[in-house]
Enzyme design. Structure first.
Site, short mmCIF file in Angstrom:
data_model
loop_
_atom_site.label_atom_id
_atom_site.label_comp_id
_atom_site.label_asym_id
_atom_site.label_seq_id
_atom_site.Cartn_x
_atom_site.Cartn_y
_atom_site.Cartn_z
N GLU A 163 0.62 -1.11 0.11
CA GLU A 163 -0.06 -0.14 0.05
C GLU A 163 0.87 1.30 0.05
O GLU A 163 0.81 2.19 1.03
CB GLU A 163 -0.95 -0.02 1.37
N GLU A 353 -5.53 -8.80 1.17
CA GLU A 353 -5.89 -8.26 2.33
C GLU A 353 -7.44 -8.18 2.11
O GLU A 353 -7.97 -7.38 1.05
CB GLU A 353 -5.52 -7.01 2.90
#
Length: 448
Positions: A163, A353
Site C-alpha cells: 500500500e 488483504e
C-alpha cells in the site's frame, strides 16, 4: 461454489502490528515507534512495543495457522530488525528470526509470502528525509537483497511494497500515519520514490534469482453518486492509477502529473525512472476493503489525504458498516477484480488483504462473530463471481490472522479471525476462523 484447483488460501499480518519485541535483539527504531510516542497520534497512547508478542510466540501462531488449514501466510519483514539504521551493518539476530519463522511455516506445510515493506521505515532513514528522499529507494533495494540472500532458497514469491498510497499520503500528507508529516509536495515525492524503490528492489530480487515478484496496492472502485463522472475519474487517478499505471504501463496518468506539478513540481521524476518502476511482476496483490463514493461539490476543499480533490465531496456510508465505519460492499471486489484483469491482463491477481473489524467479545472460550462471517462470505462470493467473469484471481488471504495493533486506532479495532487477549496473549480462534477452516477444506462453500 468451488474455486479453481490450486487456489491459494491464507491469512496476512504485518510486522509492527504483531511482533512486539521492539527493542530486542538489536532492532532499531522505526517511524511507527517514534510516531506512536507522540501524544495524540495513537488512541490511548498505544504502541507496538509488545503487540501480539509474535516475535516470541511465532511457533504457537504457526501451529494455529496449520490447525486452520492455511496454505499461505503473508507476513512482513521489519526493515529496522534487519538493518537497524536502514543501511550498513546487518543485524544477524533479526535475520535469524525470519529464518526460524520460514522454517517453521514450511515444516507445517504453509507457504511463506514475505512483504518487504509494510510501513515500518527505520527512523534513521526518516531523519535523512524518509521516502521524500530519493536515497531511500536505493536503500530499500539493498535491504531487499539482504533479505533474499538469507531466505531466497526457501521463499518463492516476494512482495516489495504494501500500500504505497497509504505510506505516502497518510504518512506525508494528512499526517494520520507515521511519520506524521503534512506536506502534499513531500507526499507526491514519497509516492514516486516508493514506486522507484519497488522497481529497484524488483531488479535486485530478479538478479538474485527470485522466482516471483509481486506488488501489493490498496485499490477501490470510485463511484460517483451524482450525474457527473470527472470527479470519480480524478479520485481514481490519485488512488488507483497513480500506482497501477507506472508499475504496469510505465507511465503516470496525465491528471496525476498535473496535480503533482501544482504541489511542488515534478523535479523528483527523472529520466529513466519510469523504466525502472515498470518491472515485470508476476502477481498484483490487492487489498480491498470498500469502494469510495464521491460527488461534485463546488467550493469543497481538498480531502487532506487527496491533494487535488478540490470541489469533490467524499460521501459518508449510507448502508451497513464495519467497526471502522467503512461501508460493507462485497460487489466492489468483483468490480475491481474484473476491471484489473481487463485493463492489466498481463499480471495475475491475489487478494492479499480483505477483512473487517467488528466489536468482538470473548465468552468463555468462544467469540461469536457472525458479522465477520457474513462479511467474508459476501466477499468470497464476489471473488468467485469475478473468476467466473474472467478475472485471473489466484488466491485469497484474509486480513488478519490475529487481532493486533491497528495503527492510529491502537488496540481498539479487532480485525483478526483469532481473538487476542492483549493482557495475557491468549489466542482464541473466533467462529470466523472455524468457518474459514471449513471453506479452505472444501476449496469453496455451499452455493445458494
Amino acid at each position: 461454489m468451488v474455486f479453481p484447483d490450486g487456489f491459494v488460501w491464507g491469512a496476512a499480518t504485518a510486522a509492527y502490528q504483531i511482533e512486539g519485541a521492539a527493542a530486542e535483539d538489536g532492532r532499531g527504531p522505526s517511524i511507527w515507534d517514534t510516531f506512536s510516542r507522540v501524544p495524540g497520534n495513537v488512541a490511548d497512547g498505544h504502541t507496538g512495543d509488545v503487540a501480539c508478542d509474535h516475535y516470541h510466540r511465532y511457533a504457537e501462531d504457526v501451529r494455529l495457522m496449520a490447525g486452520l488449514g492455511l496454505a499461505a501466510y503473508r507476513f512482513s519483514v521489519a526493515w529496522p530488525r534487519i538493518l537497524p539504521t536502514g543501511a550498513g551493518q546487518v543485524n544477524a539476530a533479526g535475520l535469524g528470526f525470519y529464518d526460524r519463522l520460514v522454517d517453521e511455516l514450511l515444516a507445517h506445510g504453509i507457504t511463506p509470502y514475505p512483504t518487504l515493506y509494510h510501513w515500518d521505515l527505520p527512523q534513521a532513514l526518516e531523519d535523512a528525509g524518509g521516502w521524500a528522499s530519493r536515497d531511500t529507494a536505493a536503500r530499500f533495494a539493498d535491504f531487499a537483497a539482504v533479505v533474499h540472500e538469507r531466505l531466497g532458497d526457501r521463499v518463492r514469491t516476494w512482495t516489495t511494497l504494501n500500500e504505497p498510497w497509504v505510506a505516502a499520503f497518510l504518512g506525508y500528507c494528512s499526517g494520520v500515519h507515521a511519520p506524521g508529516r503534512r506536506d502534499p509536495a513531500a507526499a507526491f515525492r514519497a509516492a514516486h520514490h516508493l514506486l522507484l524503490g519497488h522497481g529497484l528492489a524488483a531488479q535486485a530480487l530478479r538478479a538474485a534469482g527470485a522466482a516471483e515478484v509481486a506488488l501489493t496496492l490498496n485499490l477501490a472502485p470510485v463511484i460517483q453518486t451524482d450525474d457527473g463522472h470527472q470527479e470519480a475519474a480524478r479520485v481514481d487517478a490519485l488512488m488507483n492509477r497513480q500506482f497501477l499505471d507506472p508499475a504496469l504501463r510505465g507511465r503516470y496518468p496525465e491528471d496525476v502529473l498535473e496535480i503533482a506539478a501544482r504541489h511542488g513540481g515534478l523535479d523528483h521524476v527523472r529520466d529513466g525512472d519510469l523504466a525502472v518502476i515498470h518491472q515485470p511482476i508476476d502477481l498484483l496483490g490487492i487489498n480491498y476493503y470498500n469502494p469510495s463514493f464521491v460527488s461534485a461539490a463546488p467550493g469543497e476543499p481538498a480531502n487532506p489525504a487527496f491533494p487535488g480533490t478540490e470541489g469533490i465531496r467524499f460521501e459518508p456510508p449510507t448502508g451497513p458498516t464495519t467497526a471502522m465505519d467503512w461501508p460493507i460492499e462485497p460487489s466492489g471486489l468483483e468490480t475491481l477484480l474484473v476491471r484489473l484483469s481487463r485493463d492489466y491482463p498481463e499480471v495475475g491477481l491475489l487478494v492479499t488483504e480483505n477483512g473487517a473489524a467488528f466489536d468482538d467479545h470473548l465468552t468463555g472460550d468462544e467469540v461469536h462473530d457472525k458479522d465477520r462471517i457474513a462479511y467474508l462470505d459476501g466477499h468470497l462470493r464476489a471473488a468467485h463471481a469475478a473468476i467466473s467473469a474472467g478475472a485471473d484471481l489466484r488466491g485469497y488471504l484474509v486480513w488478519s490472522l490475529l487481532d493486533n495493533f491497528e495503527w492510529a486506532f491502537g488496540y481498539h479495532k479487532r480485525f483478526g479471525i483469532v481473538y487476542v487477549d492483549f493482557e495475557t496473549q491468549r489466542r482464541v480462534p473466533k467462529d470466523s476462523a472455524l468457518w474459514y477452516r471449513d471453506v479452505i477444506k472444501r476449496n469453496g462453500f455451499m452455493g445458494e
